[in-house]
Scaffold this active site. Structure first.
Site, PDB file in Angstrom:
ATOM      1  N   ARG A  54     -81.417  20.580 141.531  1.00  0.00           N
ATOM      2  CA  ARG A  54     -81.838  21.492 140.458  1.00  0.00           C
ATOM      3  C   ARG A  54     -82.577  20.773 139.336  1.00  0.00           C
ATOM      4  NH1 ARG A  54     -76.228  23.957 139.947  1.00  0.00           N
ATOM      5  NH2 ARG A  54     -75.784  22.501 141.623  1.00  0.00           N
ATOM      6  N   GLU A  82     -67.633  16.494 139.586  1.00  0.00           N
ATOM      7  CA  GLU A  82     -66.538  17.361 139.125  1.00  0.00           C
ATOM      8  C   GLU A  82     -65.722  17.774 140.359  1.00  0.00           C
ATOM      9  OE1 GLU A  82     -67.870  20.875 137.121  1.00  0.00           O
ATOM     10  OE2 GLU A  82     -65.848  21.451 136.547  1.00  0.00           O
TER      11      GLU A  82
HETATM   12  P1  AMP Z   1     -71.153  16.041 136.563  1.00  0.00           P
HETATM   13  O1  AMP Z   1     -71.515  14.815 137.349  1.00  0.00           O
HETATM   14  O2  AMP Z   1     -69.679  16.307 136.551  1.00  0.00           O
HETATM   15  O3  AMP Z   1     -71.738  16.021 135.166  1.00  0.00           O
HETATM   16  O4  AMP Z   1     -71.752  17.279 137.348  1.00  0.00           O
HETATM   17  C1  AMP Z   1     -73.065  17.625 137.200  1.00  0.00           C
HETATM   18  C2  AMP Z   1     -73.695  18.071 138.471  1.00  0.00           C
HETATM   19  O5  AMP Z   1     -72.874  18.973 139.220  1.00  0.00           O
HETATM   20  C3  AMP Z   1     -74.970  18.809 138.157  1.00  0.00           C
HETATM   21  O6  AMP Z   1     -75.970  18.422 139.094  1.00  0.00           O
HETATM   22  C4  AMP Z   1     -74.612  20.272 138.280  1.00  0.00           C
HETATM   23  O7  AMP Z   1     -75.649  20.958 138.897  1.00  0.00           O
HETATM   24  C5  AMP Z   1     -73.332  20.305 139.111  1.00  0.00           C
HETATM   25  N1  AMP Z   1     -72.235  21.051 138.462  1.00  0.00           N
HETATM   26  C6  AMP Z   1     -71.072  20.547 137.983  1.00  0.00           C
HETATM   27  N2  AMP Z   1     -70.281  21.478 137.456  1.00  0.00           N
HETATM   28  C7  AMP Z   1     -70.955  22.639 137.572  1.00  0.00           C
HETATM   29  C8  AMP Z   1     -70.684  23.991 137.179  1.00  0.00           C
HETATM   30  N3  AMP Z   1     -69.525  24.343 136.559  1.00  0.00           N
HETATM   31  N4  AMP Z   1     -71.613  24.935 137.441  1.00  0.00           N
HETATM   32  C9  AMP Z   1     -72.776  24.593 138.052  1.00  0.00           C
HETATM   33  N5  AMP Z   1     -73.095  23.362 138.450  1.00  0.00           N
HETATM   34  C10 AMP Z   1     -72.204  22.375 138.222  1.00  0.00           C
END
Ligand code: AMP
Length: 177
Positions: free
Chosen positions: A59, A96
């Site tokens: 994205r 996550e």
């Molecule tokens: P992080 O590494 O935890 O900051 O996660 C970020 C990545 O996971 C990004 O590429 C987001 O597109 C995806 N992502 C994580 N949590 C969500 C969420 N609650 N909704 C949509 N996309 C998420």
């Protein structure tokens, strides 16, 4: 910005129970929403000396490429393991929900590059931190990170600032997970 925020839909329990998935496809579908999103980033970074935009698969490509085009900058894809054909450097990181590996082409940075790092959303910051490390390992200056959505309760933006001194700009925030 509340107009952008209002066009993002939330899908509960995707991809697993307890996650509130912030889905930008509803924003991208909407011509006003898309223009406002890209325009907000372009306004912020015009005249800031950005030479390349780095977008995180997948994205981050959707937002990063049009912003790069409008800024007159180049675009660097940061991809999941095994997708880039030339020589790469690699970082592993925690999601996550899960673990992953991202890569960048070794020759994507030239001396003096000032990079804008982009993704759709920052949650725990694991993905963004790994991407920023890749860029720094190749000698790039990361001017700022830009995302549509910040989930501040997960602390990713604060972590990027604390660990790497990189500011995260977000168009809107959602509370909770
Ligand atoms: P992080 O590494 O935890 O900051 O996660 C970020 C990545 O996971 C990004 O590429 C987001 O597109 C995806 N992502 C994580 N949590 C969500 C969420 N609650 N909704 C949509 N996309 C998420």
């Amino acid at each position: 910005m509340s107009v952008v925020k209002s066009k993002i839909r939330t899908i509960p329990d995707y991809p697993k129970k307890g996650i509130l998935f912030r889905d930008i496809t509803s924003l991208l579908l909407d011509p006003e929403g898309l223009a406002l999103t890209i325009g907000t980033f372009v306004d912020r970074y015009t005249g800031k000396g950005i030479t390349k935009v780095a977008g995180i698969e997948a994205r981050g490509f959707i937002v990063g490429a049009p912003v790069a085009f409008q800024l007159g900058a180049g675009f660097i894809p940061i991809r999941k393991k095994g997708k880039l054909p030339a020589e790469t450097v690699t970082e592993e990181y925690d999601l996550e929900y899960g673990k992953d590996v991202i890569e960048i082409h070794k020759d994507s940075i030239t001396p003096g590059d000032r990079i804008l790092l982009m993704d759709d959303l920052i949650a725990t910051g694991g993905t963004m931190l790994a991407a920023a490390r890749l860029l720094k390992r190749l000698g790039a200056e990361v001017a700022e990170a830009g995302v549509i959505i910040d989930l501040p309760d997960l602390g990713g933006a604060a972590k990027l600032k604390r660990d790497l001194g990189i500011e995260v700009y977000s168009i809107c925030e959602f509370e909770g997970h």
